[in-house]
Write an enzyme that holds these catalytic residues in place. Structure first.
Site, short mmCIF file in Angstrom:
data_model
loop_
_atom_site.label_atom_id
_atom_site.label_comp_id
_atom_site.label_asym_id
_atom_site.label_seq_id
_atom_site.Cartn_x
_atom_site.Cartn_y
_atom_site.Cartn_z
N ASP A 22 38.06 34.36 53.04
CA ASP A 22 37.01 33.38 53.35
C ASP A 22 36.72 32.50 52.14
OD1 ASP A 22 35.68 35.25 51.84
OD2 ASP A 22 34.03 35.55 53.23
N SER A 23 37.46 32.72 51.05
CA SER A 23 37.43 31.78 49.91
C SER A 23 37.83 30.39 50.39
CB SER A 23 38.37 32.26 48.80
OG SER A 23 39.66 32.53 49.32
N ASP A 40 39.79 38.14 56.38
CA ASP A 40 38.39 38.39 55.99
C ASP A 40 37.47 38.23 57.19
OD1 ASP A 40 37.93 39.16 53.38
OD2 ASP A 40 38.02 37.13 52.59
N LYS A 71 39.19 42.60 56.47
CA LYS A 71 38.55 42.98 55.21
C LYS A 71 37.05 42.69 55.29
CE LYS A 71 39.18 40.65 51.16
NZ LYS A 71 37.82 40.17 50.83
N GLU A 99 33.20 43.06 53.07
CA GLU A 99 32.58 43.24 51.76
C GLU A 99 31.45 44.27 51.82
OE1 GLU A 99 31.35 39.55 49.97
OE2 GLU A 99 33.30 38.61 50.31
N GLU A 110 36.73 43.48 42.83
CA GLU A 110 36.58 42.14 42.27
C GLU A 110 35.70 42.15 41.02
OE1 GLU A 110 36.11 38.94 45.01
OE2 GLU A 110 35.59 37.51 43.44
O1 KIV Z 1 38.19 35.44 50.04
C1 KIV Z 1 39.10 35.77 49.27
O2 KIV Z 1 40.04 35.00 49.00
C2 KIV Z 1 39.05 37.12 48.70
C3 KIV Z 1 40.02 37.47 47.61
C4 KIV Z 1 39.96 36.61 46.45
C5 KIV Z 1 39.99 38.89 47.28
O3 KIV Z 1 38.26 37.90 49.10
#
Ligand code: KIV
Length: 257
Positions: A42-43, A81, A110, A112, A176
């Site tokens: 989600d970056s 994510d 994934k 958090e 992280e």
């Molecule tokens: O959102 C993302 O790209 C991430 C990674 C950098 C681990 O969670």
């Protein structure tokens, strides 16, 4: 051959896990030749859409980008994510994780968090959804990349969170910006692989945002190594194109119908 979750777990204590983010098919196609795991992170909210925080990323955007990435992933594990506010309780998480898996055909999701999300992780795993954890700096909840694990209370919490996520059925955990010696301890104390970002080479593998690594995203943080200045390369190509167009050197007869 397509990698499986078990292949990743088996790499622990044998060989380092290589992972990167991808947000589209063409990039995923390149990464697929080199990575064990490709994350649709989600970056993409900050990298592609200039959002102030990943909290603004929608489920729809994650699904659309993941569908594109899916077309390029043939061998690597593909993880997506779950965006902010899509896994506030087990029921909501299950509904949204099922939607992500069904629409994108990814291998895992994934999430958090540590202790707080263990019930959710258990529910997903019980429903045959593979889950990757993410502890240390949590971009959906933290405001900066300030490293974690220098103070004793924080160290104990991170180690405990890692153990709880493993016990809840997570198959791997992203660490992280976790202080090096703590990353080493966590990696030693759990039997599933840790994937580090800004957490030293004491982890079982590494992940970076591809756009950071190739110099496309103007980020300046300690944990990113820039392997390429792609902006320079693109600028060169576009300059040449613009000159050619202006000088009637493109398109030539061979480019025309
Ligand atoms: O959102 C993302 O790209 C991430 C990674 C950098 C681990 O969670």
């Amino acid at each position: 051959m397509k990698k499986k979750i078990l292949d990743l777990i088996k790499k622990k204590n044998k060989s380092k896990i290589v992972s990167l983010t991808a947000y589209s098919k063409n990039i995923a196609t390149i990464l697929d030749n080199f990575c064990d795991l490709i994350l649709v992170g989600d970056s993409l909210g900050s990298v592609l859409y200039n959002y102030k925080s990943t909290r603004d990323v929608s489920l729809k955007a994650m699904i659309e980008h993941s569908k594109s990435v899916r077309m390029g992933v043939k061998k690597s594990l593909m993880v997506v994510d779950m965006p902010f506010n899509t896994y506030r309780n087990p029921k909501e998480a299950l509904k949204n994780a099922k939607k992500i898996i069904f629409k994108t055909k990814c291998d895992a999701v994934k999430l958090e968090g540590g202790k707080k999300i263990c019930k959710i992780v258990k529910t997903l795993v019980k429903n045959n959804i593979s889950v990757m954890g993410h502890i240390g700096v949590l971009p959906q909840f933290d405001k900066s990349f300030k490293s974690k694990g220098k103070k004793i209370l924080e160290r104990n919490k991170i180690l405990n969170d890692a153990k709880l996520l493993e016990a809840s059925g997570a198959f791997s955990i992203v660490l992280e910006c976790v202080e090096s010696s703590l990353a080493k301890l966590v990696t030693k104390k759990i039997n599933i692989p840790t994937i580090g970002i800004g957490s030293s080479n004491n982890c079982d593998g590494q992940i970076l945002v591809l756009d950071d690594l190739i110099g496309l995203n103007p980020i300046n943080v300690r944990f990113v190594k820039k392997y390429l200045n792609i902006k320079k390369e693109i600028s060169k190509a576009v300059l040449n194109y613009s000159k050619d167009v202006r000088n009637l050197q493109f398109p030539l007869k061979k480019h025309s119908y």
